[in-house]
Design a protein around this motif. Structure first.
Motif, mmCIF file in Angstrom:
data_model
loop_
_atom_site.group_PDB
_atom_site.id
_atom_site.type_symbol
_atom_site.label_atom_id
_atom_site.label_comp_id
_atom_site.label_asym_id
_atom_site.label_seq_id
_atom_site.Cartn_x
_atom_site.Cartn_y
_atom_site.Cartn_z
ATOM 1 N N ILE A 1 6.013 20.285 -48.392
ATOM 2 C CA ILE A 1 7.243 19.609 -48.016
ATOM 3 C C ILE A 1 7.530 18.584 -49.087
ATOM 4 O O ILE A 1 6.653 17.788 -49.435
ATOM 5 N N ARG A 2 8.723 18.638 -49.611
ATOM 6 C CA ARG A 2 9.127 17.715 -50.679
ATOM 7 C C ARG A 2 10.512 17.159 -50.339
ATOM 8 O O ARG A 2 11.368 17.880 -49.824
ATOM 9 N N LEU A 12 15.611 18.041 -48.527
ATOM 10 C CA LEU A 12 14.263 18.374 -48.103
ATOM 11 C C LEU A 12 14.008 19.816 -48.476
ATOM 12 O O LEU A 12 14.844 20.685 -48.231
ATOM 13 N N ILE A 13 12.853 20.068 -49.094
ATOM 14 C CA ILE A 13 12.465 21.411 -49.505
ATOM 15 C C ILE A 13 11.124 21.710 -48.843
ATOM 16 O O ILE A 13 10.163 20.949 -48.999
ATOM 17 N N LYS A 32 12.713 26.926 -47.461
ATOM 18 C CA LYS A 32 13.945 26.432 -46.851
ATOM 19 C C LYS A 32 14.312 25.108 -47.499
ATOM 20 O O LYS A 32 13.445 24.294 -47.812
ATOM 21 N N GLU A 33 15.593 24.919 -47.708
ATOM 22 C CA GLU A 33 16.094 23.685 -48.309
ATOM 23 C C GLU A 33 17.289 23.206 -47.497
ATOM 24 O O GLU A 33 18.138 24.010 -47.096
ATOM 25 N N LEU A 34 17.340 21.897 -47.245
ATOM 26 C CA LEU A 34 18.498 21.363 -46.532
ATOM 27 C C LEU A 34 18.814 19.957 -46.996
ATOM 28 O O LEU A 34 17.953 19.238 -47.478
ATOM 29 N N LYS A 43 15.971 6.991 -41.260
ATOM 30 C CA LYS A 43 14.874 7.178 -40.303
ATOM 31 C C LYS A 43 13.569 7.510 -41.022
ATOM 32 O O LYS A 43 12.508 7.004 -40.671
ATOM 33 N N LEU A 44 13.652 8.361 -42.036
ATOM 34 C CA LEU A 44 12.462 8.731 -42.789
ATOM 35 C C LEU A 44 11.890 7.526 -43.530
ATOM 36 O O LEU A 44 10.679 7.280 -43.505
ATOM 37 N N LYS A 45 12.734 6.760 -44.184
ATOM 38 C CA LYS A 45 12.265 5.569 -44.900
ATOM 39 C C LYS A 45 11.625 4.580 -43.936
ATOM 40 O O LYS A 45 10.570 4.002 -44.225
ATOM 41 N N ASP A 46 12.251 4.379 -42.770
ATOM 42 C CA ASP A 46 11.686 3.478 -41.761
ATOM 43 C C ASP A 46 10.324 3.970 -41.291
ATOM 44 O O ASP A 46 9.376 3.194 -41.154
#
Length: 73
Positions: A1-2, A12-13, A32-34, A43-46
């Motif tokens: 996951i990157r 996101l990959i 999958k990439e989005l 939310k991810l940073k938090d």
């Protein structure tokens, strides 16, 4: 996951390999990439800040069970 940033924001990959856990990784089975929304990025940073995920050491699994390996970049 990157997760990568570019001129259009963040994406996101995710890639899954064909190998069995505990053995050779195999080849690319699916990918999958989005695009992430601004709210998703916040939310991810938090989450990363409050959980300090990248400041913790990985736990070793030495008792012989096969399983998945996850790599976060």
């Amino acid at each position: 996951i990157r997760i990568e940033s570019d001129d259009d924001g963040f994406r996101l990959i995710a890639k899954e390999l064909t190998g069995a856990g505990g053995y050779e990784p195999g080849q690319l089975g699916r990918s999958k990439e989005l695009r992430l929304t601004g709210q998703q990025v916040k939310k991810l940073k938090d989450l990363l800040e409050t959980e300090a995920l990248f400041e913790k050491y990985p736990k070793a699994c030495d008792f012989g069970l096969d399983g998945s390996q996850w790599i976060f970049e």
